[in-house]
Design an enzyme around this catalytic site. Structure first.
Site, PDB file in Angstrom:
ATOM      1  CB  ALA A  18      -0.891  -0.108   1.317  1.00  0.00           C
ATOM      2  CB  ALA A  19       4.317   1.820  -0.342  1.00  0.00           C
ATOM      3  NE  ARG A  24      -1.469   3.268 -13.040  1.00  0.00           N
ATOM      4  CZ  ARG A  24      -1.442   1.917 -12.694  1.00  0.00           C
ATOM      5  NH1 ARG A  24      -1.820   1.347 -13.722  1.00  0.00           N
ATOM      6  NH2 ARG A  24      -0.692   1.481 -12.010  1.00  0.00           N
ATOM      7  CD  GLN A  83       8.090   0.274  -1.511  1.00  0.00           C
ATOM      8  OE1 GLN A  83       6.620   0.474  -1.381  1.00  0.00           O
ATOM      9  NE2 GLN A  83       8.823  -0.375  -2.526  1.00  0.00           N
ATOM     10  CB  THR A  89       5.087  -4.853  -6.457  1.00  0.00           C
ATOM     11  OG1 THR A  89       5.561  -5.420  -8.008  1.00  0.00           O
ATOM     12  CG2 THR A  89       3.771  -3.725  -6.636  1.00  0.00           C
ATOM     13  CB  SER A 115      -2.728  -5.249  -4.562  1.00  0.00           C
ATOM     14  OG  SER A 115      -1.508  -5.742  -5.506  1.00  0.00           O
ATOM     15  N   GLY A 116      -2.820  -3.253  -2.001  1.00  0.00           N
ATOM     16  CA  GLY A 116      -3.972  -2.319  -1.536  1.00  0.00           C
ATOM     17  C   GLY A 116      -4.935  -1.622  -2.437  1.00  0.00           C
ATOM     18  CG  ASN A 396     -46.461  21.967  20.203  1.00  0.00           C
ATOM     19  OD1 ASN A 396     -46.561  21.045  19.246  1.00  0.00           O
ATOM     20  ND2 ASN A 396     -46.418  23.281  19.852  1.00  0.00           N
ATOM     21  CE1 TYR A 406     -20.036  30.678  19.934  1.00  0.00           C
ATOM     22  CE2 TYR A 406     -20.626  31.685  18.023  1.00  0.00           C
ATOM     23  CZ  TYR A 406     -19.503  31.309  19.078  1.00  0.00           C
ATOM     24  OH  TYR A 406     -18.163  31.653  18.709  1.00  0.00           O
TER      25      TYR A 406
HETATM   26  C1  UD1 Z   1       0.260  -4.668 -10.440  1.00  0.00           C
HETATM   27  C2  UD1 Z   1       1.323  -6.029 -11.081  1.00  0.00           C
HETATM   28  C3  UD1 Z   1       0.381  -6.270 -12.382  1.00  0.00           C
HETATM   29  C4  UD1 Z   1      -1.172  -6.602 -11.914  1.00  0.00           C
HETATM   30  C5  UD1 Z   1      -1.754  -5.662 -11.244  1.00  0.00           C
HETATM   31  C6  UD1 Z   1      -3.132  -6.138 -10.683  1.00  0.00           C
HETATM   32  C7  UD1 Z   1       3.500  -5.380 -10.646  1.00  0.00           C
HETATM   33  C8  UD1 Z   1       4.841  -4.978 -11.202  1.00  0.00           C
HETATM   34  N1  UD1 Z   1       2.709  -5.552 -11.586  1.00  0.00           N
HETATM   35  O1  UD1 Z   1       0.409  -3.630 -11.395  1.00  0.00           O
HETATM   36  O2  UD1 Z   1       0.981  -7.301 -12.977  1.00  0.00           O
HETATM   37  O3  UD1 Z   1      -1.912  -7.211 -13.229  1.00  0.00           O
HETATM   38  O4  UD1 Z   1      -1.004  -5.098  -9.929  1.00  0.00           O
HETATM   39  O5  UD1 Z   1      -3.733  -4.960 -10.031  1.00  0.00           O
HETATM   40  O6  UD1 Z   1       3.375  -5.838  -9.830  1.00  0.00           O
HETATM   41  N2  UD1 Z   1       2.942  -0.502  -4.198  1.00  0.00           N
HETATM   42  C9  UD1 Z   1       4.119  -0.556  -3.207  1.00  0.00           C
HETATM   43  N3  UD1 Z   1       5.232   0.079  -3.445  1.00  0.00           N
HETATM   44  C10 UD1 Z   1       5.748   0.333  -4.698  1.00  0.00           C
HETATM   45  C11 UD1 Z   1       4.870   0.181  -5.806  1.00  0.00           C
HETATM   46  C12 UD1 Z   1       3.506  -0.339  -5.750  1.00  0.00           C
HETATM   47  O7  UD1 Z   1       3.634  -0.709  -2.091  1.00  0.00           O
HETATM   48  O8  UD1 Z   1       6.653   0.675  -4.730  1.00  0.00           O
HETATM   49  C13 UD1 Z   1       1.659  -0.965  -4.038  1.00  0.00           C
HETATM   50  C14 UD1 Z   1       0.790  -0.049  -4.600  1.00  0.00           C
HETATM   51  O9  UD1 Z   1       0.401   0.806  -3.560  1.00  0.00           O
HETATM   52  C15 UD1 Z   1      -0.557  -0.987  -4.847  1.00  0.00           C
HETATM   53  C16 UD1 Z   1       0.117  -2.568  -5.467  1.00  0.00           C
HETATM   54  O10 UD1 Z   1       1.394  -2.217  -4.789  1.00  0.00           O
HETATM   55  O11 UD1 Z   1      -1.454  -1.043  -3.929  1.00  0.00           O
HETATM   56  C17 UD1 Z   1       0.176  -2.376  -6.658  1.00  0.00           C
HETATM   57  O12 UD1 Z   1       1.052  -1.504  -7.403  1.00  0.00           O
HETATM   58  P1  UD1 Z   1       0.709  -0.742  -8.671  1.00  0.00           P
HETATM   59  O13 UD1 Z   1       1.321   0.436  -9.012  1.00  0.00           O
HETATM   60  O14 UD1 Z   1      -0.860  -0.249  -8.874  1.00  0.00           O
HETATM   61  O15 UD1 Z   1       0.807  -1.992  -9.727  1.00  0.00           O
HETATM   62  P2  UD1 Z   1      -0.169  -2.154 -11.020  1.00  0.00           P
HETATM   63  O16 UD1 Z   1       0.592  -1.456 -11.954  1.00  0.00           O
HETATM   64  O17 UD1 Z   1      -1.423  -2.246 -11.008  1.00  0.00           O
HETATM   65 MG    MG Z   2      -2.530  -1.452  -9.380  1.00  0.00          MG
END
Ligand code: UD1
Ligand code: MG
Length: 481
Positions: A18-19, A24, A83, A89, A115-116, A396, A406
């Site tokens: 969730a970092a 986007r 992180q 990731t 994934s968060g 009433n 106030y």
């Molecule tokens: C990621 C996957 C992709 C998958 C998709 C599904 C990778 C490289 N790709 O892509 O294959 O189809 O999720 O939703 O993993 N996060 C961190 N630290 C970081 C980067 C990201 O904690 O340095 C967290 C984000 O907050 C998020 C999650 O990891 O909650 C996924 O990151 P995000 O950047 O959304 O990856 P996607 O491009 O969606």
């Molecule tokens: Mg994502």
């Protein structure tokens, strides 16, 4: 959770990534604190994780606006792993590996990675993923789906025997792969189970030599396959539960899906919802059987509605509790209010925090209450403000009555007893007590306490001038210069 997963739950720890910033979204707020179904993405994921393991076995990776994210989830009792820079990731999991090492916490045998930003994941699916992972003795088990449009997701490439070969990110799809779209339909959900040692051993090998310049956790799949480890995929039952929330449009899609599930749940429990596609009900809201929600109503946050209630159109109820048989006419706004059985509100009543409306009491149109108790059977039917007031039973409150609570610096209380009659347009200047059975004359400005049974008048006497109009007509017109 299934028996196997239950038995093995103690061997699992959960990591929630969730970092990330959520570039986007183009938003100042961190992605995982955006809401679907009235709840932050991260809190949905934590709730799902908590169905599998206790909160102290859950580690949430935080980084971008870490303090804010941590504050929003602190009450859940999960651990937080920092992180400091969001390098991908794979790097997020490196931070988790280091955290286990540095904190002296024994890493669990298996890690479930969530994934968060994938908030609709269901506990049943998590359990199925864990089961498959254990049964198949896999080093990595990937939750996948085949959505109508896989664009943007990492794709799961399978070997001839059905096991996984690799995960390829959208940005890394080669022209050769792109010429075989039928191989690219299955997406990686970003949810996995790992054998912890198999994962941790390979994290150091990750390279960021890709177009995003990030350390991809997904690259671990091909490394494990290379080393003869087993990597398998489990398909989710529904596509929506594994969809990511990377853009506002994606979030609103998930929001609609979640709210539809909520209205379906309520209807199955005996609630009538007209035009359910128009109502906005947050995920945790409860409504009793035989209650009716009219179109365009909103029930938000921690709201409880009893049975036999009717919530008419355009009412918005947030963090409030309604008893049974309550009628909210159109356009009522309630926030942190309590309404007891049989009360009747609105249209256009505004109950602000700390409002407690008693059994069978009436609060009519354009009446505002704040930090106020209105006793059983009491009525404030028209155009009134009751702030910092305590009103007894059977009292009433006439049209246009205002509690002047106030003084420009401090708030003061108005205490009104049982069976009191307050005439229309009275201004009640607090601090003030109107004792049981007292009367206040219409149009009064009351500054002193009124004893039980007394009548208080606080206005100038009427002066009536007979024939004044006809005499005025006979007066000479003033000269115009
Ligand atoms: C990621 C996957 C992709 C998958 C998709 C599904 C990778 C490289 N790709 O892509 O294959 O189809 O999720 O939703 O993993 N996060 C961190 N630290 C970081 C980067 C990201 O904690 O340095 C967290 C984000 O907050 C998020 C999650 O990891 O909650 C996924 O990151 P995000 O950047 O959304 O990856 P996607 O491009 O969606
Ligand atoms: Mg994502």
């Amino acid at each position: 959770m299934s028996d196997t997963a239950n038995e093995m739950a103690s061997d699992f720890g959960i990591v929630i990534m969730a970092a990330g910033k959520g570039t986007r979204l183009r938003s100042a707020r961190p992605k995982v604190l955006h809401q679907v179904g009235g709840r932050a993405l991260l809190l949905h994921v934590i709730a799902a994780a908590e169905t599998t393991v206790p909160a102290d076995r859950i580690a949430v990776v935080v980084g971008h606006q870490a303090e804010q994210v941590q504050a929003a989830a602190a009450h859940t009792g999960v651990h937080f792993v920092l992180q400091p820079q969001q390098l991908g990731t794979g790097h997020a999991l490196q931070c988790v590996r280091d955290w286990y090492r540095d904190s002296g916490t024994v890493a669990p045998e298996h890690l479930l990675v969530l994934s968060g930003d994938v908030p609709l994941i269901r506990p049943e699916t998590i359990a199925r993923l864990c089961d498959a992972h254990l049964q198949q003795h896999a080093a990595m088990t990937i939750l996948t789906a085949i959505p109508p449009d896989p664009t943007g997701y990492g794709r799961v490439l399978r070997k001839a025997d059905g096991d996984v070969d690799a995960i390829v990110e959208q940005k890394s799809l080669t022209p050769d792969l792109l010429s075989h779209p039928e191989r690219l339909r299955e997406i990686n959900s970003g949810i996995y189970a790992f054998r912890t040692d198999a994962l941790f051993q390979r994290l150091g090998e990750l390279r960021n030599t890709n177009s995003a310049g990030e350390f991809y956790l997904t690259d671990v799949a091909a490394m494990l396959v290379r080393d003869g480890e087993r990597v398998v995929a489990v398909a989710a039952d529904s596509v929506d539960e594994v969809l990511g929330a990377n853009t506002i449009a994606e979030m609103m899609h998930l929001d609609a899906s979640l709210r539809e599930a909520t209205t379906q749940r309520l209807m199955a429990a005996g609630v009538t919802i007209f035009r359910p596609e128009t109502v906005t009900v947050d995920a945790g809201v409860e409504v009793g059987a035989d209650s009716v929600l009219e179109p365009f109503t909103q029930l938000l946050g921690n709201t409880r509605v009893g049975s036999g209630c009717r919530i008419r159109s355009y009412s918005v109820v947030e963090d409030s509790t309604l008893g049974d048989d309550v009628l909210l006419r159109n356009g009522c706004i309630l926030s942190q209010a309590t309404v007891e059985d049989g009360a009747l509100l609105g249209p256009y009543a505004h109950l602000r925090p700390g409002s407690r409306i008693g059994r069978a009491a009436h609060v009519g149109n354009f009446v505002e209450t704040k930090n106020t108790t209105l006793g059983a059977g009491s009525k404030a039917n028209h155009l009134t403000y009751l702030g910092d007031a305590e009103v007894g039973t059977g009292t009433n409150i006439g049209a246009g009555v205002i509690t002047c609570n106030y003084d420009g610096v401090h708030k003061h209380r108005t205490v009104i007893g049982n069976g009191v009659f307050v005439g229309s347009n009275a201004a009640l200047v607090a601090p003030l007590r109107l004792e049981d059975g007292s009367f206040v004359a219409a149009g009064s400005c009351i500054t002193d306490d009124v004893p039980s049974g007394a009548l208080a008048l606080g206005r100038s006497r009427q002066v009536t001038k007979p024939d004044w109009a006809s005499r005025k007509k006979q007066m000479p017109e003033p000269e115009v210069r």
